[in-house]
Structures are given as C-alpha cells and as structure tokens.
Write a protein that holds these residues in place. Sequence first.
Motif, PDB file in Angstrom:
ATOM      1  N   ILE A  60       3.760   1.628   2.913  1.00 26.83           N
ATOM      2  CA  ILE A  60       4.762   1.808   1.874  1.00 26.83           C
ATOM      3  C   ILE A  60       6.153   1.493   2.410  1.00 26.83           C
ATOM      4  O   ILE A  60       7.018   1.002   1.676  1.00 26.83           O
ATOM      5  CB  ILE A  60       4.700   3.230   1.259  1.00 26.83           C
ATOM      6  CG1 ILE A  60       5.511   3.303  -0.044  1.00 26.83           C
ATOM      7  CG2 ILE A  60       5.150   4.279   2.236  1.00 26.83           C
ATOM      8  CD1 ILE A  60       4.996   2.442  -1.166  1.00 26.83           C
ATOM      9  N   ALA A  61       6.392   1.737   3.689  1.00 25.56           N
ATOM     10  CA  ALA A  61       7.675   1.357   4.285  1.00 25.56           C
ATOM     11  C   ALA A  61       7.820  -0.157   4.333  1.00 25.56           C
ATOM     12  O   ALA A  61       8.924  -0.693   4.186  1.00 25.56           O
ATOM     13  CB  ALA A  61       7.814   1.955   5.682  1.00 25.56           C
ATOM     14  N   ALA A  62       6.703  -0.864   4.530  1.00 29.20           N
ATOM     15  CA  ALA A  62       6.728  -2.327   4.522  1.00 29.20           C
ATOM     16  C   ALA A  62       6.871  -2.881   3.117  1.00 29.20           C
ATOM     17  O   ALA A  62       7.377  -3.988   2.918  1.00 29.20           O
ATOM     18  CB  ALA A  62       5.456  -2.874   5.175  1.00 29.20           C
ATOM     19  N   THR A  63       6.410  -2.117   2.130  1.00 28.30           N
ATOM     20  CA  THR A  63       6.543  -2.522   0.731  1.00 28.30           C
ATOM     21  C   THR A  63       8.017  -2.690   0.380  1.00 28.30           C
ATOM     22  O   THR A  63       8.871  -1.948   0.862  1.00 28.30           O
ATOM     23  CB  THR A  63       5.888  -1.458  -0.175  1.00 28.30           C
ATOM     24  OG1 THR A  63       4.475  -1.523  -0.001  1.00 28.30           O
ATOM     25  CG2 THR A  63       6.229  -1.659  -1.642  1.00 28.30           C
ATOM     26  N   GLY A  64       8.301  -3.655  -0.491  1.00 26.03           N
ATOM     27  CA  GLY A  64       9.692  -3.893  -0.840  1.00 26.03           C
ATOM     28  C   GLY A  64      10.148  -3.271  -2.132  1.00 26.03           C
ATOM     29  O   GLY A  64      11.340  -3.091  -2.346  1.00 26.03           O
ATOM     30  N   ASP A  65       9.223  -2.934  -3.037  1.00 24.11           N
ATOM     31  CA  ASP A  65       9.666  -2.489  -4.362  1.00 24.11           C
ATOM     32  C   ASP A  65      10.178  -1.044  -4.338  1.00 24.11           C
ATOM     33  O   ASP A  65      10.205  -0.379  -3.298  1.00 24.11           O
ATOM     34  CB  ASP A  65       8.586  -2.734  -5.421  1.00 24.11           C
ATOM     35  CG  ASP A  65       7.400  -1.772  -5.383  1.00 24.11           C
ATOM     36  OD1 ASP A  65       7.560  -0.634  -4.928  1.00 24.11           O
ATOM     37  OD2 ASP A  65       6.318  -2.176  -5.845  1.00 24.11           O
ATOM     38  N   PHE A  66      10.591  -0.542  -5.496  1.00 25.35           N
ATOM     39  CA  PHE A  66      11.302   0.727  -5.603  1.00 25.35           C
ATOM     40  C   PHE A  66      10.511   1.928  -5.093  1.00 25.35           C
ATOM     41  O   PHE A  66      11.100   2.956  -4.719  1.00 25.35           O
ATOM     42  CB  PHE A  66      11.693   0.967  -7.065  1.00 25.35           C
ATOM     43  CG  PHE A  66      10.516   1.214  -7.978  1.00 25.35           C
ATOM     44  CD1 PHE A  66      10.130   2.501  -8.299  1.00 25.35           C
ATOM     45  CD2 PHE A  66       9.779   0.151  -8.502  1.00 25.35           C
ATOM     46  CE1 PHE A  66       9.044   2.739  -9.132  1.00 25.35           C
ATOM     47  CE2 PHE A  66       8.690   0.387  -9.334  1.00 25.35           C
ATOM     48  CZ  PHE A  66       8.328   1.674  -9.645  1.00 25.35           C
ATOM     49  N   ARG A  67       9.199   1.820  -5.042  1.00 19.22           N
ATOM     50  CA  ARG A  67       8.393   2.947  -4.576  1.00 19.22           C
ATOM     51  C   ARG A  67       8.570   3.227  -3.089  1.00 19.22           C
ATOM     52  O   ARG A  67       8.215   4.299  -2.591  1.00 19.22           O
ATOM     53  CB  ARG A  67       6.921   2.704  -4.909  1.00 19.22           C
ATOM     54  CG  ARG A  67       6.613   2.789  -6.386  1.00 19.22           C
ATOM     55  CD  ARG A  67       5.232   2.309  -6.722  1.00 19.22           C
ATOM     56  NE  ARG A  67       5.092   0.871  -6.582  1.00 19.22           N
ATOM     57  CZ  ARG A  67       3.988   0.198  -6.884  1.00 19.22           C
ATOM     58  NH1 ARG A  67       2.925   0.843  -7.325  1.00 19.22           N
ATOM     59  NH2 ARG A  67       3.937  -1.111  -6.740  1.00 19.22           N
ATOM     60  N   ARG A  68       9.131   2.275  -2.370  1.00 14.78           N
ATOM     61  CA  ARG A  68       9.406   2.456  -0.945  1.00 14.78           C
ATOM     62  C   ARG A  68      10.470   3.525  -0.711  1.00 14.78           C
ATOM     63  O   ARG A  68      10.376   4.324   0.224  1.00 14.78           O
ATOM     64  CB  ARG A  68       9.903   1.117  -0.371  1.00 14.78           C
ATOM     65  CG  ARG A  68      10.358   1.175   1.076  1.00 14.78           C
ATOM     66  CD  ARG A  68      11.073  -0.109   1.487  1.00 14.78           C
ATOM     67  NE  ARG A  68      12.498  -0.065   1.190  1.00 14.78           N
ATOM     68  CZ  ARG A  68      13.090  -0.769   0.249  1.00 14.78           C
ATOM     69  NH1 ARG A  68      12.407  -1.575  -0.533  1.00 14.78           N
ATOM     70  NH2 ARG A  68      14.400  -0.677   0.070  1.00 14.78           N
ATOM     71  N   VAL A  69      11.469   3.553  -1.566  1.00 16.04           N
ATOM     72  CA  VAL A  69      12.686   4.318  -1.273  1.00 16.04           C
ATOM     73  C   VAL A  69      12.444   5.807  -1.035  1.00 16.04           C
ATOM     74  O   VAL A  69      12.987   6.373  -0.080  1.00 16.04           O
ATOM     75  CB  VAL A  69      13.740   4.075  -2.387  1.00 16.04           C
ATOM     76  CG1 VAL A  69      15.005   4.880  -2.110  1.00 16.04           C
ATOM     77  CG2 VAL A  69      14.076   2.579  -2.471  1.00 16.04           C
ATOM     78  N   PRO A  70      11.630   6.510  -1.844  1.00  9.96           N
ATOM     79  CA  PRO A  70      11.401   7.932  -1.547  1.00  9.96           C
ATOM     80  C   PRO A  70      10.430   8.179  -0.396  1.00  9.96           C
ATOM     81  O   PRO A  70      10.171   9.334  -0.057  1.00  9.96           O
ATOM     82  CB  PRO A  70      10.786   8.464  -2.859  1.00  9.96           C
ATOM     83  CG  PRO A  70      10.921   7.382  -3.866  1.00  9.96           C
ATOM     84  CD  PRO A  70      10.980   6.108  -3.103  1.00  9.96           C
ATOM     85  N   GLY A 125       0.804  -1.205   0.000  1.00  9.74           N
ATOM     86  CA  GLY A 125       0.000   0.000   0.000  1.00  9.74           C
ATOM     87  C   GLY A 125       0.840   1.260   0.000  1.00  9.74           C
ATOM     88  O   GLY A 125       2.055   1.221   0.211  1.00  9.74           O
ATOM     89  N   GLY A 126       0.192   2.406  -0.224  1.00  9.45           N
ATOM     90  CA  GLY A 126       0.897   3.655  -0.413  1.00  9.45           C
ATOM     91  C   GLY A 126       0.955   4.564   0.793  1.00  9.45           C
ATOM     92  O   GLY A 126       1.523   5.655   0.702  1.00  9.45           O
ATOM     93  N   THR A 127       0.399   4.158   1.941  1.00  6.31           N
ATOM     94  CA  THR A 127       0.412   5.016   3.130  1.00  6.31           C
ATOM     95  C   THR A 127       1.652   4.742   3.979  1.00  6.31           C
ATOM     96  O   THR A 127       2.439   3.843   3.676  1.00  6.31           O
ATOM     97  CB  THR A 127      -0.865   4.801   3.949  1.00  6.31           C
ATOM     98  OG1 THR A 127      -1.015   3.395   4.216  1.00  6.31           O
ATOM     99  CG2 THR A 127      -2.085   5.284   3.194  1.00  6.31           C
ATOM    100  N   GLY A 128       1.814   5.497   5.082  1.00  5.93           N
ATOM    101  CA  GLY A 128       3.054   5.539   5.844  1.00  5.93           C
ATOM    102  C   GLY A 128       3.754   4.231   6.129  1.00  5.93           C
ATOM    103  O   GLY A 128       4.816   3.932   5.579  1.00  5.93           O
ATOM    104  N   SER A 129       3.191   3.402   7.008  1.00  4.24           N
ATOM    105  CA  SER A 129       3.825   2.124   7.332  1.00  4.24           C
ATOM    106  C   SER A 129       3.680   1.118   6.203  1.00  4.24           C
ATOM    107  O   SER A 129       4.559   0.281   5.999  1.00  4.24           O
ATOM    108  CB  SER A 129       3.222   1.547   8.615  1.00  4.24           C
ATOM    109  OG  SER A 129       3.610   2.313   9.734  1.00  4.24           O
TER     110      SER A 129
END
Length: 441
Positions: free
Chosen positions: A155-165, A149-153
């Motif tokens: 997206i941080a839990a997400t592993g793909d490149f969208r996590r980095v920013p 998902g795209g919200t705070g935790s």
Amino acid sequence: MTTTSVHTALNNQTVKQLDRKGVFYSWSVQGSLDPLVIKSGRGCWLWDYEGREYLDFSSQLVNTNIGHQHPKVLNAIKAQVDELTTIAPSHANYARGLAAEKVLARAPAGFDKVFFTNGGADANENAIRMARAATGREKVLSAYRSYHGGTGSAIAATGDFRRVPNEYARGHVHFFSPYLYRSDFWAQNEEEEAVRALQHLRRVIEAEGTTAVAAILLETVPGTAGILVPPNGYLAGVRALADEFGIALIFDEVMAGFGRTGEWLALDHFGVTPDLITFAKGVNSGYVPAGGVLISEKISRHFNDSMFFGGLTYSGHPLAMAAICATLDTMEEEDIVGNAARIGANVLAPGLKQIAERHENVGDVRGLGVFQAIELVEDRATRQPLNAKAMGQLKAAMIERGLLPFVVANRIHVVPPCVVTAHEAEQGLSIINDSLASLRT
C-alpha cells in the motif's frame, strides 16, 4: 435469526441480513453499504436467489479470467482435496512443483524460480524484499497512478489516495508514469509522452540517489488507475534506466497477467523483461487464493548462499496449486488467451469506439484484450471528470439492465472474463450504450 433458520430459508433478504450483521468490508464506510447478493454463477453470468441474472463485466476484481465455476478447475480442486488438502511449505509436494513448472513456462527466458503467496499484495511485498536483499539498497520507486495491494509495503508503493492513511512502510518514493490523455508532461503524442516521462524518472532516480534505489515497481499495464497502456518505448526505457543504475525492475502483472490483455503476460506485448514478475488473480481465477513472484536467475542465485527473510504459512497451498495447474491447462486447451485477444480486437475496441462517437460524455477509450476502459467527462474540451453523482446513476442504470460493471472514479472498466463470447461482449456494450444514453434523459 438463527443459523438453522437462515439455511432453511435462503433468499436475497436473509443472506444480506446475515452478511450485514457480521461482515466488515474492505475500503468501505460500513454504515452506507448495500451489497448485491449473489448465489452462484457460470461462465460470464451470475445470479441471485430470486433468479435475477447479471452479465459479469467486472470479472469481480478483474480476476475470474477463466469465468465462474469452470468444471475442469472445480474437478481439479476436488481431486486435490482427496489427495492432500494442506501441507507446510517446508515440504515438497507434487501440486506445488507442477504449478511452478507451468507458471515458469509462461515467463520470459531467464526465470527459474517461483515463490508462491496468498495473493497479489503479498507477492509485491516479497518482490520488494527480494529486490532490497539482492541489491543491498532500500528505496523503491513506483508510480502515483498505481495499485499494488493493501498490505504494508504494497500500500505504501501504491500511488492512489488509499496510500495516504497507510504510509507506515519506509523507503517508498513515487513518480509520474505516462498517461497521454491527462499528460503531466504537456505531451502532444505518445513519443513525447514516453520521452518526457523517462526523463522525469531519470531525474527522480538521480535526486533520490543512484546507489540508493533498490527497485522500480511498475504495473505493466496499470489497471485500477485506469487501464493505461504504456506508450511505445516507455517500458524499454525504464529497463534501460534500471540497467544503467543497477536497479531491480519489478513488473506487477497481478491484474494484467494470464490472458487479460490477450497475451499470457502483458509484458509479452512490449518485449521487455524485468527481474521479478508478480502475479495472482487470473493465474487460477481466484478459485482458491494464490499469487506469486516469478524470480529471474539473476535474483534467485543471490539466495543460494543468503537467507531469504520471508515466508507464509500457506505458500503453495495444495488446493491453490491444483487450481493453478487446471486453470493454465484449460486456458491452453480452450485457447482462452486467444479468445481474449480476438474479443478485444474485433468486438470491444471497435464497439467502444462507436460508443465514444455517440456520447459526448466519453472522453477516451483505451485498452488491450479484455482489459479496456471508458473515461467519462463533463466536457470533452476541458476533460473535467464526470461527477460522482452521475457516475453513481450510471452504475445503477447498468446494474438495473443486468450488467455487473467495474466502475472506478470517472471510468467504466470493461473487463469481462477471458472466456466471454462475441455475443456476450456485444450484449454488455449495448447495456453500457443504453445506460450512457439514460444520463441525458
């Protein structure tokens, strides 16, 4: 252009102009957008204002499991509008209680509560909160090949490149999950992949502190990352590690759940029960935004005497709940989950195997139910992913032939609605086959 003139002369051009004038898109470079215009749809089909039809092999964002504009769900939403359109989540209402009952009926034994959210991202946010509160720990482990998902935790839990920013949330650690086709463990078969991936996860837990990890968050079958069906024994092994170290296990079923894999929940394929299950998308096909957390009695009883520090204005929104009830009832009445299983086993899986045999650019095909993927490569020997230019040409070729695809990186995700017929599935595969052939011309 005035609002009045737009509404009296709707066509593809005016709708696109209005859209591009004021709408800001997610995950996009705004200046390069050229969106497809859609007017309406029914079942597995969509069409624009000029009558051009598209067979939806994307289920949008893999969420319209019951298909577009199903009349039973539409009627339930309309009836709820007349009864109670909205209410604060601090009040009991029949639609929410009934939706909880119907969702819990599809959960494994031992689950007794549902916390409703607005979608999958905030379902994962709140599952993480629950796990941290119940264990008294902070760290959350999740896979590099994942999307939560795209919200705070989330997206941080997400592993793909969208996590980095977007790495603002604390306490998130990543590990490598199984992916035999591109094994990070030099495995030659599923058994080796499972054993080595579990040993890797054990070492990550030990390195991060066995009493510091609150949760392991896993998509039961990772979706956006490539529809990566876990090898035999892997999820059971993760469950054993969680039990050994007192860690809460969260299965993210947002994309894979409610019929997509040919079972009510993807975890039903593996016989493994987590402590928390997140869901959204297919639970009501996105007709009204909804998601939630299925909570095991083990976790829910912690909050009998402790405050749960979480809440949403629209938690259990009556229109969303009515859509859930109607969707789940209709899926049972029309055997939509069974249809997904049959189409996957009898049409999609053998059809994809034939496509792989015909086209040298196909490196791998895999999946369950109507949750399948084609992985494309430059060369089968090196497994180098097919380049972005070729993938763009392939996507354009499919759309031109009347197929709305779900393309991610070097993959085509074959994910039609669970109501897809055998004829429609064959039609979609034929378009994919012809489009792949066009790459060689």
